[in-house]
Motif scaffolding. Structure first.
Motif, PDB file in Angstrom:
ATOM      1  N   MET A 136       0.862  -1.191   0.000  1.00 20.05           N
ATOM      2  CA  MET A 136       0.000   0.000   0.000  1.00 20.05           C
ATOM      3  C   MET A 136       0.896   1.238   0.000  1.00 20.05           C
ATOM      4  N   SER A 171       1.057   3.384   3.207  1.00 18.98           N
ATOM      5  CA  SER A 171       1.140   2.701   4.511  1.00 18.98           C
ATOM      6  C   SER A 171       2.567   2.481   4.985  1.00 18.98           C
ATOM      7  N   LYS A 200      -7.699  -9.518  -2.220  1.00 18.93           N
ATOM      8  CA  LYS A 200      -8.081 -10.428  -1.126  1.00 18.93           C
ATOM      9  C   LYS A 200      -8.835 -11.623  -1.699  1.00 18.93           C
ATOM     10  N   GLY A 251      -5.123 -11.234   4.557  1.00 24.66           N
ATOM     11  CA  GLY A 251      -6.081 -10.152   4.303  1.00 24.66           C
ATOM     12  C   GLY A 251      -5.500  -8.760   4.437  1.00 24.66           C
ATOM     13  N   PRO A 302       1.528  -5.403   3.782  1.00 22.23           N
ATOM     14  CA  PRO A 302       2.149  -5.967   2.600  1.00 22.23           C
ATOM     15  C   PRO A 302       2.067  -7.497   2.580  1.00 22.23           C
ATOM     16  N   GLU A 331       2.863 -10.160   7.035  1.00 23.81           N
ATOM     17  CA  GLU A 331       3.357  -9.454   8.226  1.00 23.81           C
ATOM     18  C   GLU A 331       4.685  -8.748   7.904  1.00 23.81           C
ATOM     19  N   GLU A 341       2.748   1.046  16.641  1.00 25.72           N
ATOM     20  CA  GLU A 341       1.860   1.102  15.471  1.00 25.72           C
ATOM     21  C   GLU A 341       0.388   1.270  15.858  1.00 25.72           C
TER      22      GLU A 341
HETATM   23  N1  LIG Z   1       0.672  -6.355  11.309  1.00 16.16           N
HETATM   24  C1  LIG Z   1       0.502  -6.192   9.895  1.00 16.16           C
HETATM   25  C2  LIG Z   1      -0.471  -5.061   9.664  1.00 16.16           C
HETATM   26  C3  LIG Z   1      -0.846  -4.943   8.192  1.00 16.16           C
HETATM   27  C4  LIG Z   1      -1.950  -3.935   7.993  1.00 16.16           C
HETATM   28  O1  LIG Z   1      -2.708  -3.572   8.911  1.00 16.16           O
HETATM   29  N2  LIG Z   1      -2.085  -3.485   6.748  1.00 16.16           N
HETATM   30  C5  LIG Z   1      -3.095  -2.515   6.437  1.00 16.16           C
HETATM   31  C6  LIG Z   1      -2.448  -1.269   5.877  1.00 16.16           C
HETATM   32  S1  LIG Z   1      -1.345  -0.569   7.066  1.00 16.16           S
HETATM   33  C7  LIG Z   1      -4.058  -3.097   5.431  1.00 16.16           C
HETATM   34  O2  LIG Z   1      -3.724  -4.000   4.681  1.00 16.16           O
HETATM   35  N3  LIG Z   1      -5.295  -2.566   5.377  1.00 16.16           N
HETATM   36  C8  LIG Z   1      -6.274  -2.982   4.430  1.00 16.16           C
HETATM   37  C9  LIG Z   1      -7.436  -3.677   5.050  1.00 16.16           C
HETATM   38  O3  LIG Z   1      -7.438  -3.900   6.265  1.00 16.16           O
HETATM   39  O4  LIG Z   1      -8.375  -3.996   4.313  1.00 16.16           O
HETATM   40  C10 LIG Z   1       1.852  -5.925   9.228  1.00 16.16           C
HETATM   41  O5  LIG Z   1       2.740  -5.377   9.888  1.00 16.16           O
HETATM   42  O6  LIG Z   1       2.035  -6.284   8.049  1.00 16.16           O
END
Ligand SMILES: N[C@@H](CCC(=O)N[C@@H](CS)C(=O)NCC(=O)O)C(=O)O
Length: 206
Positions: free
Chosen positions: A9, A12, A45, A53, A56, A68, A105
Motif C-alpha cells: 500500500m 502505509s 483479497k 487479508g 504488505p 506481516e 503502530e
Molecule cells: N501487522 C501487519 C499489519 C498490516 C496492515 O494492517 N495493513 C493494512 C495497511 S497498514 C491493510 O492491509 N489494510 C487494508 C485492510 O485492512 O483492508 C503488518 O505489519 O504487516
C-alpha cells in the motif's frame, strides 16, 4: 528479472518498511501497489494474493507468500548487514520490532490514519485523538530513551529494528500531529535514516 513480487500500500508505513529495505539492499522486485478502500484491495483479497487479508504481502518465486511486515523484513534481512549476529543481538532487535507492532503502530500509526484517511474521519473523535496523542508521546519518549548513548536502536549500526520503527515515526509529526520537537534524538536518528545509501521515501515510487 526478479523472483519477488510485493503487494504493498503506497501510503502505509507497514508496506513502506518492506519497500525501504528492498531499496537499501538494492534488490529488484515487481510492485503491485494497492491503496486502501479500493476495489483493487477487495480483488486482491478475493484472489488469494493477501493470505492474511492485509498488505504488505511478498510473493516469492517458489509460490510461498509471506505476510506481516516485520516477518518479511526478517526474511529479506537474513544474511545481510541489517541482521546482527548472535541470539542476544537478534533478541534485542526483535524486542524493538515487537514493540513497534504491539505498542507503537496501534497508537502512532492509528492516529495518523484517523487524521489522514477520509473514510476513517468518523472514528476520529476528539476524545480518541487526545488519548492517542498522549499515549503516542509516551511511546515516542520510550524510543527517545532507547537512543541514549547510541545512534541506532541496537547499537553502533542500523538493523531491521530501525527500519521497522522508522516507518511510522518519521511521519509522526506531519501525519500524526505529534510534537517531534520534544524528541531531539529521534529527530537526528530520522535524519541518519534518510541519509542511508539507497534510501527511498514513503511516497517515492510507491
Ligand atoms: N501487522 C501487519 C499489519 C498490516 C496492515 O494492517 N495493513 C493494512 C495497511 S497498514 C491493510 O492491509 N489494510 C487494508 C485492510 O485492512 O483492508 C503488518 O505489519 O504487516
Amino acid at each position: 528479472m526478479t523472483d519477488l513480487t510485493l503487494y504493498s500500500m503506497p501510503s502505509s508505513g507497514n508496506s513502506y518498511k518492506v519497500r525501504l529495505l528492498l531499496a537499501l539492499l538494492g534488490r529488484p522486485y515487481a510492485h503491485v501497489p494497492i491503496e486502501t478502500d479500493t476495489p483493487e484491495l477487495a480483488e486482491a483479497k478475493a484472489a488469494g494474493h493477501l493470505p492474511l487479508g492485509k498488505l504488505p504481502a511478498l510473493h516469492l518465486g517458489c509460490g510461498t507468500i509471506l505476510s506481516e511486515s516485520n516477518a518479511i523484513l526478517w526474511y529479506l534481512g537474513a544474511d545481510t548487514a541489517w541482521m546482527p549476529e548472535g541470539a542476544l543481538a537478534q533478541a534485542r532487535m526483535l524486542g524493538w520490532m515487537f514493540f513497534e507492532q504491539n505498542r507503537h503502530e496501534p497508537v502512532v500509526a492509528v492516529r495518523a490514519s484517523l487524521a489522514t484517511y477520509p473514510h476513517l474521519a468518523g472514528e476520529a473523535t476528539p476524545e480518541r485523538m487526545a488519548t492517542l496523542l498522549e499515549e503516542g508521546h509516551r511511546i515516542l519518549g520510550l524510543m527517545e530513551a532507547g537512543l541514549d548513548g547510541q545512534d541506532w536502536f541496537c547499537g553502533a549500526a542500523p538493523t531491521l529494528a530501525d527500519i521497522a520503527l522508522y516507518a511510522y515515526t518519521h511521519t509522526a509529526g506531519t501525519r500524526g500531529g505529534y510534537d517531534m520537537g520534544r524528541f531531539a534524538r529521534l529527530t537526528r536518528w530520522c535524519a541518519r535514516m534518510a541519509a542511508l545509501p539507497g534510501y527511498v521515501g514513503l511516497l517515492d515510487g510507491g
